[in-house]
Scaffold this active site. Structure first.
Site, mmCIF file in Angstrom:
data_model
loop_
_atom_site.group_PDB
_atom_site.id
_atom_site.type_symbol
_atom_site.label_atom_id
_atom_site.label_comp_id
_atom_site.label_asym_id
_atom_site.label_seq_id
_atom_site.Cartn_x
_atom_site.Cartn_y
_atom_site.Cartn_z
ATOM 1 N N TYR A 1 0.838 -1.194 0.000
ATOM 2 C CA TYR A 1 0.000 0.000 0.000
ATOM 3 C C TYR A 1 0.879 1.252 0.000
ATOM 4 O O TYR A 1 0.657 2.183 -0.787
ATOM 5 C CB TYR A 1 -0.916 -0.031 1.227
ATOM 6 C CG TYR A 1 -1.901 1.114 1.313
ATOM 7 C CD1 TYR A 1 -3.046 1.126 0.523
ATOM 8 C CD2 TYR A 1 -1.691 2.188 2.196
ATOM 9 C CE1 TYR A 1 -3.957 2.169 0.603
ATOM 10 C CE2 TYR A 1 -2.596 3.227 2.283
ATOM 11 C CZ TYR A 1 -3.733 3.224 1.481
ATOM 12 O OH TYR A 1 -4.627 4.261 1.561
HETATM 13 N N1 LIG Z 1 -9.519 5.385 5.013
HETATM 14 C C1 LIG Z 1 -8.337 5.945 5.192
HETATM 15 O O1 LIG Z 1 -7.882 6.126 6.333
HETATM 16 C C2 LIG Z 1 -7.541 6.429 4.017
HETATM 17 C C3 LIG Z 1 -6.385 7.163 4.282
HETATM 18 C C4 LIG Z 1 -5.617 7.605 3.216
HETATM 19 C C5 LIG Z 1 -6.008 7.334 1.918
HETATM 20 N N2 LIG Z 1 -7.137 6.636 1.693
HETATM 21 C C6 LIG Z 1 -7.469 6.402 0.294
HETATM 22 O O2 LIG Z 1 -8.716 6.972 -0.027
HETATM 23 C C7 LIG Z 1 -9.305 6.240 -1.096
HETATM 24 C C8 LIG Z 1 -10.695 5.821 -0.699
HETATM 25 O O3 LIG Z 1 -10.565 4.975 0.424
HETATM 26 P P1 LIG Z 1 -11.750 4.627 1.417
HETATM 27 O O4 LIG Z 1 -11.171 4.569 2.773
HETATM 28 O O5 LIG Z 1 -12.906 5.493 1.141
HETATM 29 O O6 LIG Z 1 -11.992 3.130 1.007
HETATM 30 P P2 LIG Z 1 -13.254 2.281 0.606
HETATM 31 O O7 LIG Z 1 -12.871 0.895 0.908
HETATM 32 O O8 LIG Z 1 -14.492 2.856 1.195
HETATM 33 O O9 LIG Z 1 -13.315 2.484 -0.976
HETATM 34 C C9 LIG Z 1 -12.420 1.855 -1.832
HETATM 35 C C10 LIG Z 1 -13.013 1.853 -3.222
HETATM 36 O O10 LIG Z 1 -12.103 1.173 -4.070
HETATM 37 C C11 LIG Z 1 -12.850 0.338 -4.921
HETATM 38 N N3 LIG Z 1 -12.019 -0.771 -5.414
HETATM 39 C C12 LIG Z 1 -11.342 -1.711 -4.713
HETATM 40 N N4 LIG Z 1 -10.769 -2.573 -5.567
HETATM 41 C C13 LIG Z 1 -11.080 -2.159 -6.823
HETATM 42 C C14 LIG Z 1 -10.798 -2.629 -8.136
HETATM 43 N N5 LIG Z 1 -10.062 -3.747 -8.355
HETATM 44 N N6 LIG Z 1 -11.293 -1.961 -9.185
HETATM 45 C C15 LIG Z 1 -12.050 -0.858 -8.998
HETATM 46 N N7 LIG Z 1 -12.367 -0.345 -7.795
HETATM 47 C C16 LIG Z 1 -11.874 -1.015 -6.725
HETATM 48 C C17 LIG Z 1 -14.000 -0.158 -4.087
HETATM 49 O O11 LIG Z 1 -15.038 -0.633 -4.929
HETATM 50 C C18 LIG Z 1 -14.367 1.111 -3.320
HETATM 51 O O12 LIG Z 1 -15.274 1.870 -4.076
HETATM 52 C C19 LIG Z 1 -8.361 5.078 -1.376
HETATM 53 O O13 LIG Z 1 -7.495 5.427 -2.426
HETATM 54 C C20 LIG Z 1 -7.592 4.942 -0.097
HETATM 55 O O14 LIG Z 1 -6.353 4.330 -0.267
HETATM 56 C C21 LIG Z 1 -7.910 6.161 2.698
#
Ligand SMILES: NC(=O)c1ccc[n+]([C@@H]2O[C@H](COP(=O)([O-])OP(=O)(O)OC[C@H]3O[C@@H](n4cnc5c(N)ncnc54)[C@H](O)[C@@H]3O)[C@@H](O)[C@H]2O)c1
Length: 242
Positions: free
Chosen positions: A147
């Site tokens: 990641y």
């Molecule tokens: N939650 C956190 O603390 C955090 C922190 C920093 C960055 N982020 C980033 O923010 C973004 C959203 O994260 P989130 O926490 O809302 O996560 P989430 O799990 O709610 O959403 C992840 C999304 O990715 C999609 N996804 C997963 N595998 C996929 C694939 N093979 N093809 C297409 N889509 C796919 C899922 O369908 C979902 O819509 C991500 O890039 C994540 O890395 C999250």
């Protein structure tokens, strides 16, 4: 969503990739919609989160499937804003090479696939691309090496595409969220020591929620950010400055 709309996107078409689970992508999509945009969302699941099913047009899309990504993007001759949110992580499983490769394929190459496929549409609209990185673009993570590598790659890709596509009128930026309460972070949040450690280090003293991120996306997509490209903006309650 934001308390009140600050920006006007009433003439804009927006696609948010990875907005199906009610997390950061969904919050960004809702905020663009509340600011007047015509928004479509995608996810790897068959359907979006129930609260969004009536609200947005939805496309099931696996970002590792280049043919599917190109076919989807071809239905947008012009696009004002593309937001890349699709990502996975699995604490403890990422030292395994096959899974490492899977994480890179979704988080990093997936972001590039969608960006490249939408390049003609973004170019036609003088549009903007927003990628989503992470604190782990800057810091090591012993349990999430894939990641972290993928998100550092996203930050770097953002710089390269910003240079490559500036002549096409496309701005390319990234947001690096801090620690946000979503399904993706649920497993990490089951560890009380981890939760408390994040709170203790974050100057604003709490985990973020998805709505904390949406304002940065609206800003970066707006004319207020017209001279900003290639940046990776931390939205982290101050976590990264400690
Ligand atoms: N939650 C956190 O603390 C955090 C922190 C920093 C960055 N982020 C980033 O923010 C973004 C959203 O994260 P989130 O926490 O809302 O996560 P989430 O799990 O709610 O959403 C992840 C999304 O990715 C999609 N996804 C997963 N595998 C996929 C694939 N093979 N093809 C297409 N889509 C796919 C899922 O369908 C979902 O819509 C991500 O890039 C994540 O890395 C999250």
């Amino acid at each position: 969503m934001l308390a009140s709309p600050v920006f006007d996107f009433s003439k804009s078409r927006v696609v948010v990739i990875g907005a199906s689970r009610g997390g950061i992508g969904a919050s960004i999509a809702r905020s663009f919609a509340d600011s007047g945009a015509d928004v479509m969302i995608t996810g790897v699941e068959a359907a979006p989160a129930p609260e969004d099913s009536d609200r947005f047009a939805y496309q099931q899309l696996d970002v590792t499937d280049n043919t599917a990504v190109e076919a989807f993007a071809a239905s947008f001759p012009t696009l004002d804003v593309l937001v890349n949110c699709a990502a996975i992580t699995q604490r403890g499983a990422e030292m395994e090479p096959d899974f490492f490769e899977t994480v890179l394929d979704i988080n990093l190459t997936g972001s590039f696939r969608t960006a490249r496929a939408f390049h003609p549409g973004l170019s036609a609209a003088n549009g903007t691309l927003i990628n989503v990185a992470s604190m782990y673009a800057f810091f090591g993570s012993p349990r999430n090496p894939a990641y972290g590598a993928s998100k550092a790659g996203v930050a770097q890709l953002t710089k390269s595409l910003a240079i490559a596509w500036a002549p096409d009128g496309i701005r390319v930026n990234a947001i690096a969220p801090g620690f946000i309460v979503t399904e993706q972070s649920a497993r990490a949040r089951s560890d009380p020591a981890f939760v408390a450690g994040i709170e203790a280090r974050t100057p604003l003293g709490r985990w973020g929620n998805p709505d904390d991120i949406a304002g940065a996306a609206l800003f970066l997509a707006s004319d207020a950010a017209r001279f900003i490209t290639g940046t990776c903006l931390p939205v982290d309650g101050g976590y990264s400055v400690v």
